[in-house]
Every structure is written in structure tokens, then in C-alpha cells.
Motif scaffolding. Structure first.
Motif, short mmCIF file in Angstrom:
data_model
loop_
_atom_site.label_atom_id
_atom_site.label_comp_id
_atom_site.label_asym_id
_atom_site.label_seq_id
_atom_site.Cartn_x
_atom_site.Cartn_y
_atom_site.Cartn_z
N ALA A 7 0.83 -1.20 0.00
CA ALA A 7 0.00 0.00 0.00
C ALA A 7 0.87 1.25 0.00
CB ALA A 7 -0.94 -0.01 1.21
N TYR A 8 1.92 1.25 0.80
CA TYR A 8 2.80 2.42 0.89
C TYR A 8 3.50 2.67 -0.44
CZ TYR A 8 6.46 5.51 2.75
OH TYR A 8 7.29 6.58 2.99
N ALA A 9 4.06 1.61 -1.04
CA ALA A 9 4.83 1.78 -2.27
C ALA A 9 3.94 2.22 -3.43
CB ALA A 9 5.55 0.47 -2.61
N ILE A 10 2.77 1.62 -3.56
CA ILE A 10 1.89 1.96 -4.68
C ILE A 10 1.38 3.40 -4.54
CG2 ILE A 10 -0.34 1.44 -5.74
CD1 ILE A 10 0.22 -1.50 -5.18
N ALA A 11 0.99 3.77 -3.33
CA ALA A 11 0.50 5.13 -3.12
C ALA A 11 1.59 6.16 -3.44
CB ALA A 11 0.00 5.30 -1.68
N GLU A 12 2.80 5.91 -2.99
CA GLU A 12 3.89 6.84 -3.28
C GLU A 12 4.19 6.89 -4.78
OE1 GLU A 12 5.87 8.83 -1.27
OE2 GLU A 12 4.43 8.46 0.35
N HIS A 13 4.05 5.76 -5.45
CA HIS A 13 4.37 5.70 -6.88
C HIS A 13 3.42 6.55 -7.72
CE1 HIS A 13 5.95 4.04 -10.61
NE2 HIS A 13 4.72 3.75 -10.99
N VAL A 14 2.15 6.62 -7.30
CA VAL A 14 1.15 7.37 -8.09
C VAL A 14 0.97 8.80 -7.57
CG1 VAL A 14 -0.07 5.27 -8.70
CG2 VAL A 14 -0.80 6.54 -6.68
N GLY A 15 1.82 9.23 -6.65
CA GLY A 15 1.74 10.60 -6.15
C GLY A 15 0.89 10.78 -4.93
N GLY A 16 0.42 9.68 -4.35
CA GLY A 16 -0.37 9.76 -3.12
C GLY A 16 0.51 9.68 -1.89
N SER A 17 -0.13 9.73 -0.74
CA SER A 17 0.60 9.62 0.52
C SER A 17 0.62 8.16 0.95
CB SER A 17 -0.08 10.48 1.59
OG SER A 17 0.45 10.18 2.87
N GLY A 18 1.81 7.58 0.98
CA GLY A 18 1.94 6.22 1.47
C GLY A 18 1.55 6.10 2.93
N VAL A 19 1.82 7.15 3.69
CA VAL A 19 1.45 7.15 5.11
C VAL A 19 -0.06 7.03 5.27
CG1 VAL A 19 1.38 8.55 7.20
CG2 VAL A 19 3.48 8.41 5.85
N LEU A 20 -0.82 7.87 4.54
CA LEU A 20 -2.27 7.83 4.67
C LEU A 20 -2.85 6.53 4.12
CD1 LEU A 20 -3.34 11.49 3.80
CD2 LEU A 20 -3.10 10.42 6.04
N ALA A 21 -2.21 5.96 3.11
CA ALA A 21 -2.68 4.68 2.58
C ALA A 21 -2.59 3.60 3.65
CB ALA A 21 -1.85 4.29 1.35
N VAL A 22 -1.45 3.54 4.33
CA VAL A 22 -1.26 2.53 5.38
C VAL A 22 -2.21 2.79 6.55
CG1 VAL A 22 0.38 1.58 7.04
CG2 VAL A 22 1.11 2.09 4.71
N VAL A 23 -2.37 4.05 6.92
CA VAL A 23 -3.25 4.39 8.04
C VAL A 23 -4.71 4.05 7.72
CG1 VAL A 23 -4.20 6.32 9.37
CG2 VAL A 23 -1.74 6.15 8.99
N ALA A 24 -5.17 4.43 6.52
CA ALA A 24 -6.56 4.13 6.14
C ALA A 24 -6.80 2.63 6.12
CB ALA A 24 -6.86 4.73 4.76
N MET A 25 -5.85 1.87 5.60
CA MET A 25 -5.99 0.43 5.58
C MET A 25 -6.04 -0.14 6.99
SD MET A 25 -3.46 -2.39 3.79
CE MET A 25 -2.07 -1.84 4.78
N GLY A 26 -5.15 0.32 7.86
CA GLY A 26 -5.13 -0.18 9.24
C GLY A 26 -6.40 0.15 10.00
N LEU A 27 -6.92 1.37 9.83
CA LEU A 27 -8.16 1.74 10.52
C LEU A 27 -9.33 0.89 10.03
CD1 LEU A 27 -7.87 5.65 10.58
CD2 LEU A 27 -7.68 4.10 12.53
N PHE A 28 -9.40 0.64 8.71
CA PHE A 28 -10.50 -0.16 8.15
C PHE A 28 -10.42 -1.61 8.66
CE2 PHE A 28 -12.51 -2.89 5.05
CZ PHE A 28 -13.69 -2.21 4.75
#
Length: 575
Positions: free
Chosen positions: A222-243
Motif C-alpha cells: 500500500a505504501y509503495a503503490i501510493a507513493e508511486h502514483v503521487g499519493g501519501s503512502g502514510v495515509l494509505a497505510v493508516v486508512a488500511m489499518g483503521l479499516f
């Protein structure tokens, strides 16, 4: 290099284990010991690329922390978390940047703001460890944990913007805001997709080892893909963990029991290494400075350290007052909409058969963030220890092609001094501050007892309804003459304190009315499922704190494990 990492890991784990045994804050002790050991000549000098350090350490630590955070508490405290995780990071970046530019003009303004973004985000690992040990209220722990989940995203986005400017790009204010918005949207979106996928796998795959292995892998993806497309890898990991954490009660108990110790061990390993690495870097960062720049850089380091210590309380108290004012404005608007009937109409239209019905009072209650006293804010103000993100981004910044070599070394030294200074100064005095102010969770304990009494009564009623339904099925299958057998079973089930006791009672052979173990096990599992469903409904309706729900579900998981264990140990041929 490999042998050096092994010895550093081993030593860090030994020191952290001693700290846990003695009840001391492990991150602080590991850092102090590593700092002392760094002066020993034969200790290896570890050099790890900053980007690699972030990629290897940050995703699992963030994911594990997000799994443990109550989503409902996080959502209720989101205004407070947002002010600290976004507003405070922006203010700290600006203040530190201007101070650094004034003291060391050779940094240039973009380079000074880059330094500000690097030292802006606190790391709540040490604060959380101290807070749990001393029993900080959940309202404080939620704000500290929530801040640490999103402030890294703000800091890393600012880092990317200012690093681009340092490298020669032209970035306007609106372009920077646009980058931040895209980072949020793409990061959260990718994180939710990963969260949904891993949750569906947890529901469908019964092997907890396989699921646990997937759980270790997906934060990196999640972190690597989000960073690759210009997103926040941090928020990707956090959103996944909260869900995943919010929906964890609907998965099998074996998955939860496998997951908890797995992430505890991973956190223990990674945190020990990170704080050891911070301590071991002291000789390297000092040796990289030229003699002529030591005085200026140390002056800058002291000024930046003082700034980050003072900016946080100077921001926290006014921001908290502003937040209370905004909340009162929102509540007044809500009350006017209630009086006009618009809110009630929306509730009626929004009814869903799978969602618990929520009253106007409960909806209003969810708009009220937990009130923080001045003592709570004092603890939050002093819980600003920096950690891995500050050090890793500083190491990455030092390698920027267009950044002056001396400026790069200065950034690393300042980041190191701020990280080590806040860890030692704030980390060592935070327990004393908590004790002196008496910031404890007494009122929360009383509320927990009230909620427990209410949910036990609700669970008892749901259990009776379940047994009545099974009675009808029993009569339909065995006839009315078999009700005595079921009555004996029902009496036995209702009187037992735990399902483990029910499993134990199944082997006592108390006469012809005694049910078989298979029958008892089936009803006990159904009983557990009913109780879990009651807990989820009470949580979703806002009547049960999510942390309390998780404790109760952990106890039920132990009961179901007792059933499985008892069944596996039964001798062949016994009923």
C-alpha cells in the motif's frame, strides 16, 4: 554490514528487554545506551539510505498503530488530531524555516523550510509507551496516536514540495496545496482498496498463518503503490489499518489471536532497531561537519530544538480554544436544524436495515469531541519527541543533488540534535509531568463500568432469545418429550460464568439429562457469536467504547480457544 546490523539488532533487543523487565521506557534506554556505545571504536558505523529506512520501517509501524486505534474515537477526536497533524506541522515548518534561514543564510529559504518540514512531525512511540504505562486517559492517547498517524503525511508532502524547489523546480502555493490534496485523495483511496481486499481475505481464509503473513506484506504494498502514483503512502497505510481494525471483530478468533502477538513482536523489533540507530549516528553526524561550521551548526541546532519545544505549547492551547469555539458553533447550527425538523427527516430517510438506529441525541453526541483539560493539553504539549521520520528524511535530504554539501550536513546534524534532544529531554520528564498533574483515567474507568453493566444486561437478553430460538429447533428435531434434556442444558449454560466453564462441565456426566459435548460445543459457539454481535451493535450505536469492546472480544476469543482445546483433548469414544 549484515553482521553489523545483526549485532545492533541483538544488542538493541537485549537492552529493550531489560527496560521492559524493569518497567522503564524502552525507546529512551535503547537510545541512551546506543549513544554511549557509539563512542566505542569497534562498534560498526551503519549507513542506511534515508528512503530505504522510511520504506522498511514506517509502513509496518504505522499499520500496527492504526490497527490498535479506535476508529470511532479517532473520528470523534479528528478536529483535534487534524489541528495537530496538519496545522501544527505547517506552523512548525514555517517557524523553524525562518529561524534557520536567519541563523544560517547559506541554507537558502527553500533549504531552511525543508529543514522545518523534516523536524516538524513528532513520533508518538515513546509518548504512547509512557502513556500506556502510566494510564493516560483514552482521550489523550487517541489525540497523540491519531496525530502520529497523519502528521508524517503532512511532513513528507511538505518535504517533497521543498525538495523539488531545492532541485530547481518552480512550485507555487496553489500547486503545493494541489499536491497535498492529491496525496490525501490517492493515499486514502488506495488504503481503503487494500483494506477491503485484506478484510475479505481475512473473512474467507481460515489459516491464521497465511493471513498473518499477508498482514505483514500489505503495508509495504500500500505504501509503495501510493507513493508511486503521487499519493501519501502514510495515509494509505493508516486508512488500511483503521479499516481492518474496525472490522476485525467480524473475522475468526484465530486470526485475531495470531495477529496480536505477531505485531507486538514486529513493533518491538523495529522500534528497538530505530532508536538504536538514532543513538549510533552521533559520531557520524559530528564527523561530517567541518571545523569552521561546527559553531554555527550547533547554534542553529540549539535554536531549532528550543523552537520545536516552544512552538508546540504555543500552538496547542490557542488551537484547543478555537476548536471549542467551532464546536459550539456547529452544535448551535445542529440544534436549529433539529428544531426545524430537518435532522429528524434525514434520519428517517437514512434508515438502513443493517445499521443500528441512532437517535438525535446520539448523533449530536458524535459531534462533540472529548473535552481536553488544561492538564491534558500540558501533557500533549510536552509529548513532542521526534523519531524515525525526522532522521530518515534528513539523511535523504543530505543526498539531494542540488543541495550544498555543507547545508546537507547541517540539516542532518540539526535533525539529529532535535531528535535526540526531544527524546531525552521530553521523554525523561514526561512521566514526572503526568504524575505531578495527575492526568489519569479515573472518570473513564467509571464510564467503562457503566457500559459493561449495560452491555452485559443486553447480552443476557440476546442470549435468552437465542436459547428460545434453539429450543424451538430442538423440539422440532427431537419432539416435545426431549425438553427436559434441553432445560437441563439451558440451566447449565446460563449459570456458568464463562464458556470455558461450560466446556469443562460437559465432561462431568451428570445423569441422563446431560447433553453431549458436541451439542454443548455447538450451542456455546452460537452463544459466543450472539454476544459478539451484541458488542458490535452496541459499539456501532455509540453505547460501548471500542477499546472496551475489544477487551471483551479478546476474553470471548479465549473462551472459544478453550472450547477448541477441550474438544481436541477429548478421548475417542466419549460423548
Amino acid at each position: 554490514m549484515d553482521a553489523g546490523i545483526f549485532f545492533v539488532l541483538t544488542g538493541a533487543l537485549i537492552v529493550a528487554a531489560i527496560a521492559r523487565w524493569r518497567g522503564w521506557p524502552a525507546p529512551l534506554l535503547v537510545t541512551v545506551v546506543a549513544l554511549a556505545v557509539s563512542f566505542v571504536p569497534f562498534v560498526p558505523n551503519l549507513e542506511i539510505d534515508g528512503h530505504l529506512l522510511l520504506t522498511l520501517v514506517l509502513p509496518p509501524l504505522l499499520y500496527s498503530a492504526a490497527l490498535d486505534v479506535s476508529f470511532i474515537s479517532f473520528a470523534r477526536s479528528l478536529p483535534q488530531i487534524r489541528r495537530l497533524g496538519i496545522g501544527l506541522v505547517l506552523v512548525t515548518t514555517l517557524v523553524v524555516g525562518l529561524i534557520a534561514w536567519w541563523i544560517l543564510p547559506s541554507l537558502t529559504l527553500p533549504g531552511a523550510l525543508l529543514l522545518g518540514a523534516i523536524v516538524a512531525p513528532p513520533d508518538a512511540v515513546s509518548a504512547a509507551a509512557i502513556g500506556r504505562k502510566l494510564g493516560l486517559p483514552r482521550r489523550v492517547m487517541t489525540v497523540l496516536s491519531g496525530e502520529s498517524l497523519i502528521n508524517d503525511a503532512t511532513s513528507l508532502t511538505l518535504y517533497r514540495v521543498f525538495a523539488s524547489i531545492v532541485l530547481g523546480a518552480t512550485v507555487s502555493v496553489w500547486e503545493g496545496i494541489g499536491q497535498f490534496a492529491l496525496a490525501v485523495v490517492f493515499g486514502v483511496g488506495i488504503g481503503l482498496v487494500f483494506g477491503i481486499v485484506i478484510h475479505q481475505l481475512r473473512l474467507r481464509i481460515a489459516d491464521p498463518v497465511v493471513i498473518g503473513t499477508f498482514g505483514l506484506l500489505v503495508p509495504f504494498g500500500a505504501y509503495a503503490i501510493a507513493e508511486h502514483v503521487g499519493g501519501s503512502g502514510v495515509l494509505a497505510v493508516v486508512a488500511m489499518g483503521l479499516f481492518v481494525g474496525f472490522n476485525s471483530p467480524s473475522t475468526s478468533y484465530t486470526t485475531r489471536q495470531q495477529e496480536a502477538p505477531l505485531w507486538l513482536s514486529a513493533d518491538f523489533l523495529l522500534e528497538s532497531f530505530v532508536f538504536a540507530y538514532i543513538g549510533l549516528q552521533f559520531p557520524r553526524v559530528i564527523s561530517d561537519l567541518g571545523d569552521e561550521s561546527v559553531v554555527h551548526v550547533m547554534l542553529l541546532s540549539g535554536a531549532v530544538l528550543l523552537a520545536v519545544l516552544l512552538v508546540r505549547p504555543a500552538f496547542v492551547y490557542p488551537a484547543n480554544a478555537w476548536g471549542r469555539f467551532q464546536q459550539q458553533v456547529r452544535l448551535r447550527r445542529f440544534d436549529r436544524r433539529v428544531q426545524s425538523g430537518r435532522v429528524q427527516a434525514r434520519l428517517v430517510r437514512g434508515k438502513h436495515p443493517r445499521k443500528p438506529q441512532m437517535s438525535v441525541e446520539q448523533l449530536r453526541g458524535r459531534m462533540i469531541a472529548p473535552a481536553l483539560t488544561w492538564k491534558d493539553n500540558a501533557v500533549i504539549s510536552w509529548a513532542g519527541m521526534r523519531g524515525v521520520v525526522t532522521l530518515a528524511t534528513a539523511l535523504a535530504a543530505a543526498d539531494l543533488a542540488d543541495l550544498d554539501r555543507g547545508a546537507g550536513h547541517a540539516i542532518v546534524v540539526v535533525a539529529y540534535v532535535v531528535t535526540l534532544g526531544t527524546l531525552l529531554l521530553q521523554g525523561l520528564t514526561l512521566p514526572w509531568l503526568i504524575r505531578v498533574l495527575g492526568v489519569v483515567a479515573d472518570s473513564e474507568h467509571e464510564e467503562d463500568r457503566r457500559q459493561l453493566a449495560a452491555v452485559r444486561a443486553r447480552s443476557k437478553e440476546a442470549g435468552k432469545e437465542y436459547l428460545e430460538q434453539r429450543r424451538s429447533e430442538w423440539i422440532a428435531e427431537h419432539g416435545k418429550g426431549s425438553t427436559a434434556r434441553f432445560d437441563a442444558f439451558e440451566t447449565r449454560l446460563l449459570k456458568m460464568e464463562t464458556d470455558a466453564d461450560r466446556a469443562q462441565a460437559s465432561t462431568d456426566g451428570s445423569g441422563p439429562a446431560h447433553p453431549t459435548y458436541a451439542e454443548l460445543e455447538e450451542l456455546s459457539r452460537g452463544w459466543l457469536q450472539v454476544r459478539r454481535e451484541v458488542l458490535r451493535q452496541e459499539r456501532d450505536a455509540g453505547k460501548l467504547n471500542e477499546e472496551v469492546m475489544r477487551e471483551l472480544i479478546a476474553a470471548m476469543d479465549a473462551e472459544e480457544l478453550a472450547l477448541d482445546t477441550r474438544g481436541a483433548l477429548r478421548l475417542p469414544g466419549r460423548a
